[in-house]
Design a protein around this motif. Structure first.
Motif, PDB file in Angstrom:
ATOM      1  N   ALA A   1      -0.553 -10.138   6.675  1.00  0.00           N
ATOM      2  CA  ALA A   1       0.617 -10.195   7.559  1.00  0.00           C
ATOM      3  C   ALA A   1       0.411  -9.323   8.788  1.00  0.00           C
ATOM      4  CB  ALA A   1       1.867  -9.749   6.799  1.00  0.00           C
ATOM      5  N   VAL A   2      -0.215  -8.159   8.609  1.00  0.00           N
ATOM      6  CA  VAL A   2      -0.485  -7.265   9.738  1.00  0.00           C
ATOM      7  C   VAL A   2      -1.502  -7.887  10.683  1.00  0.00           C
ATOM      8  CG1 VAL A   2      -1.534  -5.061  10.389  1.00  0.00           C
ATOM      9  CG2 VAL A   2       0.137  -5.147   8.532  1.00  0.00           C
ATOM     10  N   VAL A   3      -2.591  -8.395  10.141  1.00  0.00           N
ATOM     11  CA  VAL A   3      -3.664  -8.938  10.977  1.00  0.00           C
ATOM     12  C   VAL A   3      -3.201 -10.196  11.710  1.00  0.00           C
ATOM     13  CG1 VAL A   3      -5.969  -9.957  10.948  1.00  0.00           C
ATOM     14  CG2 VAL A   3      -5.488  -7.919   9.571  1.00  0.00           C
ATOM     15  N   ALA A   4      -2.432 -11.045  11.016  1.00  0.00           N
ATOM     16  CA  ALA A   4      -1.982 -12.315  11.616  1.00  0.00           C
ATOM     17  C   ALA A   4      -0.614 -12.209  12.276  1.00  0.00           C
ATOM     18  CB  ALA A   4      -1.948 -13.402  10.549  1.00  0.00           C
ATOM     19  N   ARG A   5       0.027 -11.037  12.189  1.00  0.00           N
ATOM     20  CA  ARG A   5       1.381 -10.849  12.724  1.00  0.00           C
ATOM     21  C   ARG A   5       2.308 -11.937  12.184  1.00  0.00           C
ATOM     22  NH1 ARG A   5       1.137 -10.969  18.879  1.00  0.00           N
ATOM     23  NH2 ARG A   5       3.318 -10.369  18.644  1.00  0.00           N
ATOM     24  N   ASP A   6       2.383 -12.005  10.848  1.00  0.00           N
ATOM     25  CA  ASP A   6       3.143 -13.051  10.169  1.00  0.00           C
ATOM     26  C   ASP A   6       4.365 -12.434   9.503  1.00  0.00           C
ATOM     27  OD1 ASP A   6       4.117 -15.046   8.536  1.00  0.00           O
ATOM     28  OD2 ASP A   6       2.138 -15.818   8.022  1.00  0.00           O
ATOM     29  N   PRO A   7       5.546 -12.504  10.136  1.00  0.00           N
ATOM     30  CA  PRO A   7       6.746 -11.888   9.554  1.00  0.00           C
ATOM     31  C   PRO A   7       7.151 -12.478   8.209  1.00  0.00           C
ATOM     32  CG  PRO A   7       7.072 -12.400  11.887  1.00  0.00           C
ATOM     33  CD  PRO A   7       5.811 -13.069  11.468  1.00  0.00           C
ATOM     34  N   GLU A   8       6.888 -13.763   7.986  1.00  0.00           N
ATOM     35  CA  GLU A   8       7.290 -14.384   6.726  1.00  0.00           C
ATOM     36  C   GLU A   8       6.512 -13.804   5.557  1.00  0.00           C
ATOM     37  OE1 GLU A   8       7.114 -18.597   6.905  1.00  0.00           O
ATOM     38  OE2 GLU A   8       8.593 -18.774   8.526  1.00  0.00           O
ATOM     39  N   ARG A   9       5.200 -13.631   5.726  1.00  0.00           N
ATOM     40  CA  ARG A   9       4.406 -13.023   4.655  1.00  0.00           C
ATOM     41  C   ARG A   9       4.821 -11.571   4.455  1.00  0.00           C
ATOM     42  NH1 ARG A   9      -1.809 -15.101   5.419  1.00  0.00           N
ATOM     43  NH2 ARG A   9      -1.946 -14.511   3.225  1.00  0.00           N
ATOM     44  N   ALA A  10       5.117 -10.890   5.554  1.00  0.00           N
ATOM     45  CA  ALA A  10       5.560  -9.500   5.450  1.00  0.00           C
ATOM     46  C   ALA A  10       6.868  -9.410   4.671  1.00  0.00           C
ATOM     47  CB  ALA A  10       5.725  -8.905   6.841  1.00  0.00           C
ATOM     48  N   ALA A  11       7.785 -10.329   4.951  1.00  0.00           N
ATOM     49  CA  ALA A  11       9.072 -10.316   4.260  1.00  0.00           C
ATOM     50  C   ALA A  11       8.896 -10.534   2.762  1.00  0.00           C
ATOM     51  CB  ALA A  11       9.995 -11.387   4.851  1.00  0.00           C
ATOM     52  N   ALA A  12       7.955 -11.389   2.370  1.00  0.00           N
ATOM     53  CA  ALA A  12       7.700 -11.632   0.951  1.00  0.00           C
ATOM     54  C   ALA A  12       7.187 -10.366   0.264  1.00  0.00           C
ATOM     55  CB  ALA A  12       6.691 -12.774   0.796  1.00  0.00           C
ATOM     56  N   VAL A  13       6.336  -9.614   0.949  1.00  0.00           N
ATOM     57  CA  VAL A  13       5.822  -8.367   0.369  1.00  0.00           C
ATOM     58  C   VAL A  13       6.959  -7.364   0.198  1.00  0.00           C
ATOM     59  CG1 VAL A  13       4.267  -6.410   0.726  1.00  0.00           C
ATOM     60  CG2 VAL A  13       3.532  -8.719   1.358  1.00  0.00           C
ATOM     61  N   ILE A  14       7.802  -7.235   1.211  1.00  0.00           N
ATOM     62  CA  ILE A  14       8.923  -6.290   1.142  1.00  0.00           C
ATOM     63  C   ILE A  14       9.868  -6.664   0.002  1.00  0.00           C
ATOM     64  CG2 ILE A  14      10.934  -5.424   2.392  1.00  0.00           C
ATOM     65  CD1 ILE A  14       9.292  -5.880   4.984  1.00  0.00           C
ATOM     66  N   ALA A  15      10.070  -7.961  -0.207  1.00  0.00           N
ATOM     67  CA  ALA A  15      11.001  -8.425  -1.241  1.00  0.00           C
ATOM     68  C   ALA A  15      10.427  -8.307  -2.650  1.00  0.00           C
ATOM     69  CB  ALA A  15      11.384  -9.880  -0.971  1.00  0.00           C
ATOM     70  N   SER A  16       9.151  -7.928  -2.796  1.00  0.00           N
ATOM     71  CA  SER A  16       8.520  -7.868  -4.119  1.00  0.00           C
ATOM     72  C   SER A  16       8.799  -6.559  -4.846  1.00  0.00           C
ATOM     73  CB  SER A  16       7.005  -8.049  -3.980  1.00  0.00           C
ATOM     74  OG  SER A  16       6.420  -6.942  -3.290  1.00  0.00           O
ATOM     75  N   LYS A  17       9.585  -5.667  -4.265  1.00  0.00           N
ATOM     76  CA  LYS A  17       9.800  -4.344  -4.851  1.00  0.00           C
ATOM     77  C   LYS A  17      10.374  -4.423  -6.265  1.00  0.00           C
ATOM     78  CE  LYS A  17      12.337  -0.018  -4.148  1.00  0.00           C
ATOM     79  NZ  LYS A  17      13.227   0.746  -3.235  1.00  0.00           N
ATOM     80  N   ALA A  18      11.444  -5.171  -6.439  1.00  0.00           N
ATOM     81  CA  ALA A  18      12.097  -5.234  -7.752  1.00  0.00           C
ATOM     82  C   ALA A  18      11.157  -5.827  -8.801  1.00  0.00           C
ATOM     83  CB  ALA A  18      13.385  -6.058  -7.657  1.00  0.00           C
ATOM     84  N   ARG A  19      10.436  -6.875  -8.426  1.00  0.00           N
ATOM     85  CA  ARG A  19       9.525  -7.519  -9.368  1.00  0.00           C
ATOM     86  C   ARG A  19       8.435  -6.555  -9.825  1.00  0.00           C
ATOM     87  NH1 ARG A  19       6.582 -12.601  -6.949  1.00  0.00           N
ATOM     88  NH2 ARG A  19       8.575 -12.502  -5.829  1.00  0.00           N
ATOM     89  N   MET A  20       7.842  -5.825  -8.880  1.00  0.00           N
ATOM     90  CA  MET A  20       6.783  -4.873  -9.225  1.00  0.00           C
ATOM     91  C   MET A  20       7.337  -3.708 -10.031  1.00  0.00           C
ATOM     92  SD  MET A  20       3.653  -5.614  -8.430  1.00  0.00           S
ATOM     93  CE  MET A  20       2.853  -4.007  -8.357  1.00  0.00           C
TER      94      MET A  20
END
Length: 538
Positions: free
Chosen positions: A467-486
C-alpha cells in the motif's frame, strides 16, 4: 555601418537581461505546474501510453502546459525507470513533447507582451495570498508567464537598434547563410540549455524585421540540434532506460533536421503561402508556423515507425549493466538530478523503499526458522535496511526543500514515516533473530497457532508495504481494519500456550517465555504494519 550608431553596451544589457527574465519565467512555469499537476500528469501519461496517438497528444499537452519538453522527457524517463512505462510506451510521449514545445513560439508570435505586467501582478498576488497551495502554484505559473513576456519585451526593445546595424542586417537577411544559421541556433541553445529560448529570441528578431524567414528557419533547425547536447549531458551516468529515452530525442532531432535542411527555401515558401500577410509580425508568425510544421510532420513520421525506432534505439544503446547483487545495500534509484521534478523523485524514493520492504520481508520470514545460520543471515540484513533507510531519508530531506504542493508535502511526510517504521521493524526483528531461539517444546495446537499467526502477520506486513509503495488507500484501509482479527488470533495463541504450561510434557517454562516473546514480536510487527498503512490512508 549606416544609420544611428548602435550602443552595444545597452544592446547587451537588454538582450542578457531580457533573456534572464525569459529563462526565469520559464523555470517558474515549469516548477509551479510540475508541483501543481505532477501527480495528475503521472496518471494521465501512464494511462495513455498504450496508445501511440493518445500518447503523442498527451506528451504535447504536457509540454504545452509545462513549457518545457525537457521536463516532460525527464518525467517520462523517470516513469520508465520506475517501471510505469516501457520504452515503446515512452516514445510517443517524447515525440509529442517536441510538438508541444512549439506552443511557446506561437504565443510569442501573437505578441501579447503588453499584458506582461498585468500577469506579473496577478500571479504575484495569487502566489503570496495562498502559500503552499495549488492556487499558489498556479499563481507562480502565471507570474512566470508574465516574466517570460516581460523578458521578450525587454529583448525586443533592447535589440531594436540593430535595425540600423548594416553588417548584422546583411548576415541575418542573407538567404545563403544556412550553415551559419544552423551553427548559431545550435550554439545558442547549447549555451542557454533551452531550445524554447532560442526560438523565442528568433521570433522576436523576426518581429523586429531583423531576421529573414529562411535564416530564422535555419536557426530554429539548429536549435533542435543544440537541444540534443542537453539531452545527452542529462543522460550521462544514468540507467539504460534514461539513455535510451535521450537517444530517442537525439535521433528525432538529428534525423529530422537532416531531412529538412535541404528544403529550407521550400518550407519558407510554404509558410508564406499559409500566412501571406506582409509585415514583420507576419514573418514572426510564419517562422512560428515553420517551427510547428517541422515538429508535427517529423513527429508523425516517427510515430508511424515507433516500433522500428524502439528496436533501433535498443541496438544503439545496449544494456551493458551488470545484474545488481540483491544483497548490496547501495541505492539504485535515488538520482539527485530528478529532485527538480518532485513527482518523479517521489516515485524513485518509493521504488527504493520497495527494496527496503524486500529486506524486511526476508527478515520477518525467518522468525520461525530453526536454522541458526539462516537466522544470523536474516539478522545481518538489518544493516542493509539501515543503510537504505538512511539514503532514502537524506534524499527526501533534499526533496523537501524543492517547491512542493500541499499534497506532495503530505505524501513526502507519509513516505518518510513509512520508511522510519520499516527501519524500526527491521531493528526489532534483528534482535529477535540474533538473540532468541525458536521455542521447541510447545503443544501442537500452540505450534500451529504460532505458524498461522506468523503467516498472517507477515501477510499484513506485505499488504501494508504494498500500500505504501503503490499509494493504495484501499489496501491500507484493509490493513488498518485487521486489528480486531489479529488481536483475537494473538489471544488464542496465548491461551493455548498458557493451557499447556501446567503440563510439562506440552510446554516448558523456558519455551513458554520464548513463545510469548515471539507472540509479542508478531504483535509489534502487526502494529508497525498498521502504522505504515496509516501513512497512505485517506
Amino acid at each position: 555601418m549606416g544609420g544611428v550608431e548602435v550602443d552595444f553596451g545597452a544592446l547587451a544589457r537588454g538582450l542578457l537581461g531580457g533573456l534572464a527574465l525569459f529563462l526565469l519565467g520559464m523555470e517558474m512555469i515549469t516548477s509551479s505546474l510540475t508541483a501543481a499537476a505532477g501527480d495528475g500528469l503521472r496518471r494521465v501519461l501512464g494511462a495513455v501510453s498504450r496508445n501511440r496517438v493518445l500518447g503523442a497528444l498527451a506528451g504535447a499537452a504536457a509540454t504545452a502546459v509545462l513549457q518545457s519538453s525537457s521536463i516532460t522527457t525527464v518525467l517520462v524517463v523517470g516513469f520508465t525507470s520506475a517501471g510505469f512505462l516501457t520504452l515503446r510506451g515512452a516514445i510517443p510521449l517524447i515525440l509529442g513533447a517536441n510538438v508541444g514545445s512549439t506552443v511557446t513560439a506561437q504565443v510569442i508570435a501573437v505578441d501579447i507582451t503588453e499584458q506582461a505586467l498585468v500577469l506579473v501582478a496577478i500571479g504575484f498576488a495569487a502566489r503570496m495570498g495562498a502559500r503552499r497551495s495549488r492556487r499558489a502554484e498556479y499563481g507562480g505559473a502565471l507570474l512566470g508567464l508574465g516574466l517570460v513576456l516581460l523578458g521578450l519585451r525587454v529583448m525586443s526593445d533592447g535589440m531594436a537598434p540593430l535595425r540600423t546595424a548594416q553588417p548584422f542586417l546583411d548576415l541575418m537577411t542573407a538567404n545563403d547563410q544556412l550553415l551559419a544559421g544552423l551553427a548559431i541556433g545550435a550554439l545558442f541553445t547549447a549555451l542557454v540549455q533551452s531550445s524554447s529560448a532560442t526560438t523565442g529570441v528568433v521570433v522576436v528578431l523576426a518581429g523586429q524585421g531583423l531576421v529573414s524567414l529562411p535564416m530564422g528557419i535555419a536557426i530554429v533547425l539548429g536549435a533542435n540540434v543544440g537541444t540534443c547536447v542537453t539531452a545527452v549531458l542529462a543522460s550521462l551516468g544514468k540507467p539504460t532506460d534514461a539513455r535510451r529515452a535521450a537517444a530517442v530525442h537525439v535521433v528525432f532531432n538529428l534525423v529530422g533536421v537532416l531531412a529538412w535542411v535541404g528544403f529550407v527555401d521550400q518550407l519558407a515558401a510554404l509558410v508564406e503561402r499559409l500566412s501571406p500577410s506582409p509585415g514583420d509580425l507576419a514573418t514572426a508568425q510564419q517562422l512560428a508556423n515553420a517551427h510547428t510544421l517541422f515538429n508535427v510532420v517529423t513527429s508523425a513520421v516517427f510515430l508511424a515507425g515507433a516500433g522500428p525506432l524502439a528496436r533501433f534505439v535498443e541496438r544503439l544503446v545496449p544494456d551493458r549493466s551488470q545484474p545488481a547483487d540483491p544483497q548490496l545495500a547501495t541505492p539504485r534509484h535515488l538520482d539527485p538530478a530528478l529532485l527538480g521534478s518532485p513527482v518523479v523523485a517521489m516515485e524513485m524514493a518509493r521504488r527504493e523503499a520497495a527494496r527496503v520492504v524486500r529486506r524486511a520481508h526476508d527478515m520477518v520470514a525467518l522468525l520461525l526458522s530453526e536454522d541458526p545460520a539462516r537466522r544470523a543471515e536474516g539478522a545481518a540484513l538489518d544493516d542493509e535496511v539501515d543503510a537504505l533507510h538512511g539514503a532514502i531519508v537524506a534524499y527526501l530531506g533534499d526533496l523537501s526543500v524543492e517547491p512542493l504542493s500541499e499534497d506532495q508535502h503530505r505524501e513526502l511526510t507519509g513516505l518518510l514515516e513509512a520508511v522510519n517504521e520499516l527501519e524500526q521493524i527491521g531493528d526489532a526483528v534483528a534482535v529477535q533473530l540474533a538473540g532468541k531461539d525458536v521455542p521447541r517444546r510447545v503443544s501442537s495446537t500452540a505450534r500451529d497457532g504460532l505458524v498461522a499467526l506468523h503467516a498472517h502477520a507477515l501477510g499484513w506486513f506485505d499488504e501494508a508495504a504494498a500500500a505504501v509503495v503503490a499509494r493504495d488507500p484501499e489496501r491500507a484501509a484493509a490493513v488498518i481494519a485487521s486489528k480486531a482479527r489479529m488481536n483475537d488470533e494473538i489471544r488464542g495463541v496465548a491461551e493455548s500456550l498458557a493451557a499447556g504450561l501446567g503440563r510439562a510434557r506440552e510446554v516448558g517454562p523456558a519455551d513458554y517465555a520464548k513463545a510469548i516473546e515471539l507472540v509479542g514480536a508478531l504483535r509489534r510487527l502487526h502494529q508497525g504494519a498498521r502504522r505504515m498503512a496509516r501513512t497512505v490512508s485517506p
